[in-house]
Design an enzyme around this catalytic site. Structure first.
Site, short mmCIF file in Angstrom:
data_model
loop_
_atom_site.label_atom_id
_atom_site.label_comp_id
_atom_site.label_asym_id
_atom_site.label_seq_id
_atom_site.Cartn_x
_atom_site.Cartn_y
_atom_site.Cartn_z
N GLY A 133 0.85 -1.19 0.00
CA GLY A 133 0.00 0.00 0.00
C GLY A 133 0.88 1.23 0.00
O GLY A 133 1.93 1.26 -0.64
N ASP A 164 -2.50 -0.81 10.37
CA ASP A 164 -2.28 -1.09 11.79
C ASP A 164 -3.31 -2.08 12.35
O ASP A 164 -2.98 -2.93 13.15
CB ASP A 164 -2.32 0.22 12.58
CG ASP A 164 -1.16 1.12 12.20
OD1 ASP A 164 -0.02 0.64 12.22
OD2 ASP A 164 -1.40 2.28 11.85
N HIS A 193 5.20 2.27 12.35
CA HIS A 193 4.40 2.99 13.35
C HIS A 193 4.38 2.07 14.57
O HIS A 193 4.25 0.86 14.43
CB HIS A 193 3.00 3.25 12.81
CG HIS A 193 2.06 3.96 13.75
ND1 HIS A 193 2.49 4.89 14.66
CD2 HIS A 193 0.73 3.88 13.90
CE1 HIS A 193 1.45 5.35 15.34
NE2 HIS A 193 0.35 4.74 14.90
N GLY A 236 3.52 7.40 1.85
CA GLY A 236 4.35 6.53 1.04
C GLY A 236 4.62 7.04 -0.37
O GLY A 236 5.72 6.83 -0.90
N ASP A 258 2.62 10.58 17.13
CA ASP A 258 2.03 10.38 15.80
C ASP A 258 0.51 10.45 15.89
O ASP A 258 -0.14 11.14 15.10
CB ASP A 258 2.47 9.03 15.24
CG ASP A 258 1.99 8.81 13.81
OD1 ASP A 258 2.65 9.32 12.89
OD2 ASP A 258 0.94 8.16 13.62
N SER A 318 0.54 40.06 3.71
CA SER A 318 0.49 41.51 3.99
C SER A 318 0.54 41.78 5.49
O SER A 318 0.26 40.90 6.30
CB SER A 318 -0.81 42.08 3.42
OG SER A 318 -1.91 41.55 4.15
P1 NAD Z 1 -2.23 0.81 3.58
O1 NAD Z 1 -3.59 1.14 4.14
O2 NAD Z 1 -1.78 1.61 2.42
O3 NAD Z 1 -2.26 -0.74 3.27
C1 NAD Z 1 -1.13 -1.54 3.07
C2 NAD Z 1 -1.38 -2.81 2.33
O4 NAD Z 1 -1.79 -3.84 3.20
C3 NAD Z 1 -2.39 -2.73 1.23
O5 NAD Z 1 -1.69 -2.94 0.03
C4 NAD Z 1 -3.34 -3.89 1.48
O6 NAD Z 1 -3.50 -4.67 0.35
C5 NAD Z 1 -2.65 -4.72 2.53
N1 NAD Z 1 -3.64 -5.24 3.47
C6 NAD Z 1 -4.76 -4.63 3.89
N2 NAD Z 1 -5.42 -5.39 4.78
C7 NAD Z 1 -4.68 -6.50 4.94
C8 NAD Z 1 -4.84 -7.66 5.69
N3 NAD Z 1 -5.91 -7.82 6.48
N4 NAD Z 1 -3.89 -8.61 5.62
C9 NAD Z 1 -2.83 -8.46 4.82
N5 NAD Z 1 -2.63 -7.38 4.06
C10 NAD Z 1 -3.54 -6.42 4.10
O7 NAD Z 1 -1.16 0.93 4.75
P2 NAD Z 1 -0.13 2.10 5.05
O8 NAD Z 1 -0.87 3.40 5.21
O9 NAD Z 1 1.00 2.02 4.12
O10 NAD Z 1 0.35 1.69 6.53
C11 NAD Z 1 1.32 0.70 6.76
C12 NAD Z 1 2.05 1.07 8.04
O11 NAD Z 1 2.78 2.28 7.83
C13 NAD Z 1 1.14 1.34 9.22
O12 NAD Z 1 1.78 0.88 10.38
C14 NAD Z 1 1.03 2.85 9.24
O13 NAD Z 1 0.72 3.38 10.51
C15 NAD Z 1 2.43 3.21 8.83
N6 NAD Z 1 2.60 4.54 8.29
C16 NAD Z 1 1.79 4.97 7.28
C17 NAD Z 1 1.99 6.22 6.73
C18 NAD Z 1 1.16 6.68 5.58
O14 NAD Z 1 1.38 7.79 5.15
N7 NAD Z 1 0.24 5.95 5.02
C19 NAD Z 1 3.00 7.08 7.22
C20 NAD Z 1 3.85 6.59 8.24
C21 NAD Z 1 3.63 5.33 8.76
MG MG Z 2 -0.18 7.93 11.92
#
Ligand code: NAD
Ligand code: MG
Length: 347
Positions: free
Chosen positions: A26, A83, A108, A134, A191, A252
């Site tokens: 994701g 998460d 996270h 991302g 966060d 301004s």
């Molecule tokens: P996301 O919502 O983009 O999803 C990630 C992927 O996980 C998706 O491709 C989905 O296909 C897969 N997925 C969804 N449900 C699932 C399940 N039940 N089992 C297996 N795979 C599954 O996630 P994200 O926002 O990239 O978050 C990932 C981590 O990064 C989290 O811990 C988040 O807190 C952290 N994080 C995110 C961001 C952000 O900007 N999105 C920033 C910093 C940290």
């Molecule tokens: Mg967050």
């Protein structure tokens, strides 16, 4: 000043020859996996068998496998699924295959801090958390830069956990911008607070309240949109590049006087007291408990609130106006062109 870590403080060779497994493709999974690969590391993306991300990841040249196969023999496992999905994924897939001494990495701290995932003592548990979404982790990296990251070590079973975390941060581009040491507790709490009080919750509530105030008073919704939503980016961009004083140099004196005397009436002692309450709910685990219960029940309140905001007049008006501003869609790819167009709109 806190110690910052840059490219020279991290050594990619810590991870060279190791098998890195990124679970999820994701927002963060994609950005981090592509950057790690382009940094010369051996990355396999682990996906659910029916995942729509398979085709996408393969088209982008990533090595992909089922969760099971990607996890087998992995030396580092990055938990980059949502998460709310991590505890189950850990239990069902990761725990049965996690090699002793393998490094479990999070972006996270939520699941570790709130004890939803508990790794065995013989594993390293670290965090590398980019402070940006991302897609930016990827785009900024491709442009030669990086998104600043936090790193933390919860368990150092091998004595190399810190070096591995910093190497990972280098692989995703974080050390180009600066990597700050933290703990799982500090990252998780700040966060959540940041996204609730300032970045997401605070900002959207502020924009909505401003928009509604103008529209209720009889002003045109389109104008209210430009004023309260569209222009926000221009102001935030200035703060991002040059700080609050830099932003104020560009506005301004009238705007500055209104800013300095009226801003504190919007965010007053009552707001600060409520911010402290929100922080307390995060720190004592009430927020995490509420969110995990909401998710377990199928997210009724979350879905209702999301739908209500999707129907908000601000969103309807905004969509129509943005549809006419074709360059907004390209702004991430063509910042210069977009900047020029934006500048025209400020006046
Ligand atoms: P996301 O919502 O983009 O999803 C990630 C992927 O996980 C998706 O491709 C989905 O296909 C897969 N997925 C969804 N449900 C699932 C399940 N039940 N089992 C297996 N795979 C599954 O996630 P994200 O926002 O990239 O978050 C990932 C981590 O990064 C989290 O811990 C988040 O807190 C952290 N994080 C995110 C961001 C952000 O900007 N999105 C920033 C910093 C940290
Ligand atoms: Mg967050």
């Amino acid at each position: 000043m806190a110690r910052m870590f840059y490219d020279n403080d991290a050594d990619l060779s810590e991870l060279e020859g190791l098998k890195l497994c990124v679970l999820g493709y994701g927002s963060q999974g994609r950005g981090q996996a592509l950057n790690l690969r382009d940094s010369g590391l051996d990355v396999t993306v682990g996906l659910r068998k029916d995942s729509p991300s398979f085709a996408k990841a393969e088209a982008e040249g990533m090595k992909c496998a089922s969760m099971e196969d990607a996890l087998t023999d992995a030396d580092l496992v990055a938990m980059l699924v949502p998460d709310t999905a991590q505890a189950k994924l850990y239990r069902d897939f990761v725990a049965p295959r996690l090699k002793p001494e393998a490094c479990l990495l999070f972006s996270h701290g939520f699941n570790v801090h709130y004890k939803q995932v508990k790794a065995p003592r013989e594993n390293d548990v670290v965090m590398v958390a980019p402070k940006g979404p991302g897609n930016l982790v990827r785009e900024v990296f491709q442009a030669g830069g990086g998104v600043p990251c936090l790193y933390a070590v919860e368990q150092d079973a091998t004595g190399r956990a810190t070096r591995k975390a910093l190497a990972y941060a280098k692989g995703v581009g974080g050390t180009r911008a600066g990597v700050l040491a933290t703990t799982f507790a500090e990252e998780t709490e700040t966060d959540l607070f940041g996204e609730q009080a300032v970045l997401c919750g605070g900002a959207t509530a502020l924009v909505k309240a401003g928009f509604e105030t103008l529209v209720e008073a009889g002003y045109q919704p389109e104008l209210a949109y430009f004023e309260c939503m569209h222009e926000l980016k221009l102001i935030v961009d200035l703060m991002y590049r040059e700080g609050m004083q830099g932003m104020r140099r560009a506005i301004s004196d009238t705007a500055k006087f209104g800013d300095l005397t009226r801003g504190p009436r919007v965010v007053d002692d009552g707001t600060r007291a409520r911010m402290r309450e929100m922080l307390a709910e995060i720190r004592d685990g009430r927020f995490a408990k509420e969110w995990l219960a909401e998710d377990a029940e199928g997210r009724p309140r979350y879905n209702k609130l999301m739908a209500a905001d999707a129907d908000h007049k601000l969103e309807q008006v905004g969509k129509q106006l943005r549809d006419k501003m074709s360059w907004l869609k390209q702004s991430a790819k063509k910042p210069e062109a977009a900047k020029k167009n934006e500048a025209l709109l400020v006046r």
